[in-house]
Design a protein around this motif. Structure first.
Motif, PDB file in Angstrom:
ATOM      1  N   THR A  65       0.830  -1.205   0.000  1.00 30.14           N
ATOM      2  CA  THR A  65       0.000   0.000   0.000  1.00 30.14           C
ATOM      3  C   THR A  65       0.865   1.255   0.000  1.00 30.14           C
ATOM      4  OG1 THR A  65      -1.758  -1.155   1.190  1.00 30.14           O
ATOM      5  CG2 THR A  65      -1.815   1.245   1.217  1.00 30.14           C
ATOM      6  N   LEU A  69       0.821   4.268  -2.881  1.00 28.73           N
ATOM      7  CA  LEU A  69       0.595   5.700  -2.683  1.00 28.73           C
ATOM      8  C   LEU A  69       1.747   6.527  -3.248  1.00 28.73           C
ATOM      9  CD1 LEU A  69      -0.859   5.649   0.952  1.00 28.73           C
ATOM     10  CD2 LEU A  69      -2.103   5.786  -1.209  1.00 28.73           C
ATOM     11  N   TRP A 186      -8.879  -5.025   4.930  1.00 26.60           N
ATOM     12  CA  TRP A 186      -9.142  -3.588   4.913  1.00 26.60           C
ATOM     13  C   TRP A 186      -9.028  -3.011   6.315  1.00 26.60           C
ATOM     14  CZ3 TRP A 186      -9.160   1.005   3.211  1.00 26.60           C
ATOM     15  CH2 TRP A 186      -9.918   1.988   3.812  1.00 26.60           C
ATOM     16  N   HIS A 189      -5.546  -2.725   7.142  1.00 31.30           N
ATOM     17  CA  HIS A 189      -4.778  -1.926   6.178  1.00 31.30           C
ATOM     18  C   HIS A 189      -3.433  -2.589   5.882  1.00 31.30           C
ATOM     19  CE1 HIS A 189      -7.705   1.133   5.962  1.00 31.30           C
ATOM     20  NE2 HIS A 189      -6.921   2.143   5.695  1.00 31.30           N
ATOM     21  N   ILE A 226      -7.367  -1.251  -0.771  1.00 28.27           N
ATOM     22  CA  ILE A 226      -6.956  -0.292   0.271  1.00 28.27           C
ATOM     23  C   ILE A 226      -6.464   1.008  -0.345  1.00 28.27           C
ATOM     24  CG2 ILE A 226      -5.298   0.154   2.132  1.00 28.27           C
ATOM     25  CD1 ILE A 226      -5.363  -2.852   2.752  1.00 28.27           C
ATOM     26  N   ALA A 227      -5.473   0.912  -1.231  1.00 28.34           N
ATOM     27  CA  ALA A 227      -4.899   2.131  -1.825  1.00 28.34           C
ATOM     28  C   ALA A 227      -5.931   2.866  -2.671  1.00 28.34           C
ATOM     29  CB  ALA A 227      -3.673   1.777  -2.671  1.00 28.34           C
ATOM     30  N   LEU A 230      -8.004   4.838  -0.306  1.00 27.72           N
ATOM     31  CA  LEU A 230      -7.243   5.928   0.304  1.00 27.72           C
ATOM     32  C   LEU A 230      -7.041   7.096  -0.657  1.00 27.72           C
ATOM     33  CD1 LEU A 230      -4.507   3.950   2.297  1.00 27.72           C
ATOM     34  CD2 LEU A 230      -6.494   5.145   3.218  1.00 27.72           C
ATOM     35  N   THR A 231      -7.113   6.840  -1.958  1.00 27.23           N
ATOM     36  CA  THR A 231      -6.896   7.902  -2.951  1.00 27.23           C
ATOM     37  C   THR A 231      -8.196   8.321  -3.634  1.00 27.23           C
ATOM     38  OG1 THR A 231      -6.385   6.230  -4.643  1.00 27.23           O
ATOM     39  CG2 THR A 231      -4.532   7.180  -3.449  1.00 27.23           C
ATOM     40  N   LYS A 232      -9.343   7.941  -3.091  1.00 25.83           N
ATOM     41  CA  LYS A 232     -10.614   8.211  -3.767  1.00 25.83           C
ATOM     42  C   LYS A 232     -10.894   9.709  -3.891  1.00 25.83           C
ATOM     43  CE  LYS A 232     -13.473   7.863   0.413  1.00 25.83           C
ATOM     44  NZ  LYS A 232     -14.623   7.189   1.047  1.00 25.83           N
ATOM     45  N   SER A 234      -8.545  11.964  -4.391  1.00 23.69           N
ATOM     46  CA  SER A 234      -7.439  12.599  -5.114  1.00 23.69           C
ATOM     47  C   SER A 234      -7.859  12.915  -6.543  1.00 23.69           C
ATOM     48  CB  SER A 234      -6.217  11.678  -5.111  1.00 23.69           C
ATOM     49  OG  SER A 234      -5.812  11.376  -3.795  1.00 23.69           O
ATOM     50  N   ARG A 239      -5.597   8.425  -9.135  1.00 23.35           N
ATOM     51  CA  ARG A 239      -6.425   7.259  -8.851  1.00 23.35           C
ATOM     52  C   ARG A 239      -6.220   6.121  -9.834  1.00 23.35           C
ATOM     53  NH1 ARG A 239     -11.746  10.029  -9.621  1.00 23.35           N
ATOM     54  NH2 ARG A 239     -12.586   7.915  -9.468  1.00 23.35           N
ATOM     55  N   ARG A 341      -7.048  16.955   6.438  1.00 26.19           N
ATOM     56  CA  ARG A 341      -6.885  16.131   5.230  1.00 26.19           C
ATOM     57  C   ARG A 341      -6.555  16.991   4.022  1.00 26.19           C
ATOM     58  NH1 ARG A 341     -12.222  12.743   4.785  1.00 26.19           N
ATOM     59  NH2 ARG A 341     -11.288  12.206   2.775  1.00 26.19           N
TER      60      ARG A 341
END
Length: 553
Positions: A65, A69, A186, A189, A226-227, A230-232, A234, A239, A341
């Motif tokens: 993961t 990122l 999940w 993580h 997971i990744a 986490l980037t949804k 961005s 993505r 964030r």
């Protein structure tokens, strides 16, 4: 021992496993993160080298993961194509599985050695490098200890009357087992932690053989998303790479599950020992994903770029999702979390700019120049949104702590935005002049600038992490590094003057560029360091002034 006590011991052991894994990863990122990112960016030239680099970096970071990122940010910055990024992640998935294989060996003798060495390295000096090395070694020792504790804590479960009923039911309902395993990955993580826990339970013969393959496949599916999750929020280009991993790895786990329904392969084909079978099925699955998925990385990347409507022009971030939800303004705690964030988004973009500017000093590239300018525009827009959002939070009834958090966040985002301006306005101009004049730094001068750049990047990581961790010790380390940069600048100025006296032609041609770039780095570093001041001031660890008071004269 009662059932509740057994589960408390097991939960504690699992918590230690998760903490130890995080400790090792953050230690490596803080000590070697900048170097690793630079090496990774240089190593991913084609799909095969990218897959190999992803494998090695996942082994180093113990997390696919984390690699996902990093590579996603490279893709967003234009350093690599989406196809190369997806290939890197496929290698990272296999590297993560290989880590599990290593950790399954009997390393019990290393555990006390690692704990002792880590403690000595951490406490013997205040040097950041040694303290982070101590963190890594101690984390590895704790990781091995947690695996032993999980085995010991799960042993009494063999006498449980409830677990066999649950697992026997799941053995006949592979879809539920698959989904529960995906949820476990999940929640952790970490596929490493999830597979190690599953293997430990299998060692105690708590998991039926028929359940092993569906559980491992579910863990792999959960780890793939997971990744992506986490980037949804961005920008689209960021993505694409995590989504590509979901498409290839996720689809292959679903196909493998369907094949398992049809063929009903036994895990004994991999090993007669259930725990080993878990690990080898996991390794084989990721090996198959790498071999079969690598040829399709380009096709998947193209498809996803069309799907998410990625624009290759400067306005690629117009529809970026924001965490600044107006409906949360009535809940100051959630609103401050949202603002944090967004500030971290500014941090990521600033780091990309800081990395990219030195590449332009080496090789001028108009496309990368445009990318840096675009990132600066994006940062300006996000900075403006954060200011207005924080102002609206401040209109609500805040307690003293929340009010201080708002003020600190505002101060941090202003400083980071100023650092981005220095990069896009000052340093970019200098890089352009260097290219137009066809000037070059002397080998010694360039090495000095690179050393400063590396130090500033390390301090940037520390400063950005403080926004989340608020770790006083890290704030102390950050502020202490300001003196190190000051010393580097002073030493470089003296060496530069010495080279001028010796008639070094390259130093003559690039003298003003060298001095100005050096001072830009110093100013950027000062802005990053100042992010730690409010935290230290709140703890009473910051002097009001460096001036000698009259009473001391």
């Amino acid at each position: 021992m009662s059932g509740i006590a057994v589960f408390i011991h097991l939960a504690g052991a699992v918590a230690l496993l998760l903490w130890a894994t995080r400790l090792v990863r953050t230690g490596i990122e803080r000590a070697y993160g900048g170097v690793l990112k630079d090496k990774l960016r240089l190593a991913i030239g084609n799909r095969f080298s990218a897959a190999l680099a992803g494998f090695l970096f996942a082994v180093a970071l113990q997390s696919a993961t984390a690699v996902a990122l990093i590579v996603a940010s490279f893709t967003a910055a234009g350093y690599v194509t989406s196809a190369i990024g997806i290939a890197t992640l496929l290698g990272a998935d296999f590297g993560s599985a290989f880590v599990v294989r290593i950790l399954r060996y009997d390393l019990s003798l290393l555990m006390p050695i690692l704990l002792l060495a880590g403690t000595v390295a951490f406490r013997a000096t205040n040097a950041r490098h040694w303290r982070q090395l101590g963190r890594i070694l101690f984390g590895l020792g704790l990781l091995l200890l947690s695996l032993r504790l999980i085995g010991e804590a799960s042993a009494p479960l063999r006498e449980s009357q409830i677990l066999p009923v649950l697992f026997n039911y799941l053995a006949g309902d592979w879809i539920s087992a698959f989904l529960l395993a995906a949820l476990l990955a999940w929640a952790f993580h970490s596929s490493v932690a999830a597979v190690l826990l599953t293997a430990s339970l299998a060692d105690q013969h708590l998991i039926p053989d028929a359940l092993i393959i569906p559980l491992v496949l579910g863990i792999n599916f959960g780890a793939a998303v997971i990744a992506a999750l986490l980037t949804k929020a961005s920008d689209p280009l960021t993505r694409v790479v995590p989504l590509g991993n979901v498409v290839i790895r996720g689809l292959m786990t679903l196909l493998a599950l369907a094949l398992q329904f049809a063929v009903v392969a036994s895990p004994s084909l991999f090993s007669a020992h259930p725990g080993e079978a878990v690990v080898l099925v996991h390794l084989a699955m990721n090996g198959a994903v790498l071999v079969l998925g690598l040829p399709f990385a380009g096709v998947v990347a193209t498809m996803l770029e069309r799907f998410v409507s990625v624009s290759q022009g400067p306005a690629a971030n117009d529809d970026r999702l924001s965490a600044l939800n107006p409906s949360d303004l009535g809940n100051p705690t959630q609103a401050i979390s949202n603002a944090t964030r967004e500030v971290l988004t500014v941090c990521d973009k600033t780091e990309i700019m800081l990395n990219g500017i030195f590449e332009l000093f080496e090789h001028w590239d108009p496309k990368k120049t445009q990318r840096i300018e675009t990132l600066d525009d994006q940062i300006d827009a996000i900075h403006r949104d954060i200011k207005f959002y924080l102002a609206k939070i401040s209109e609500t009834a805040l307690d003293q702590t929340s009010a201080a958090q708002c003020q600190n966040l505002l101060g941090a985002t202003i400083k980071i935005e100023q650092a981005a301006d220095i990069i896009s306005q000052n340093m970019l101009t200098r890089a352009r002049k260097k290219s137009e004049r066809k000037a070059s730094f002397s080998a010694e001068g360039w090495a000095e600038l690179c050393a400063m750049h590396h130090e500033v990047l390390q301090n940037a990581h520390l400063a950005f992490n403080l926004l989340v961790t608020r770790d006083v010790e890290h704030a102390r380390q950050l502020v202490a590094r300001k003196e190190a940069i000051r010393n580097l600048v002073k030493a470089s100025e003296e060496k530069h003057l010495q080279r001028l006296r010796q008639g070094n032609a390259a130093s003559f041609d690039s003298s003003s560029l060298h001095i100005d770039t050096m001072r830009d780095l110093k100013e950027i570093n000062s802005l990053f360091v100042s992010i730690g001041y409010p935290l230290l001031e709140g703890e009473g660890l910051l002097r009001r002034s460096r001036l000698v008071q009259p009473a001391e004269l």
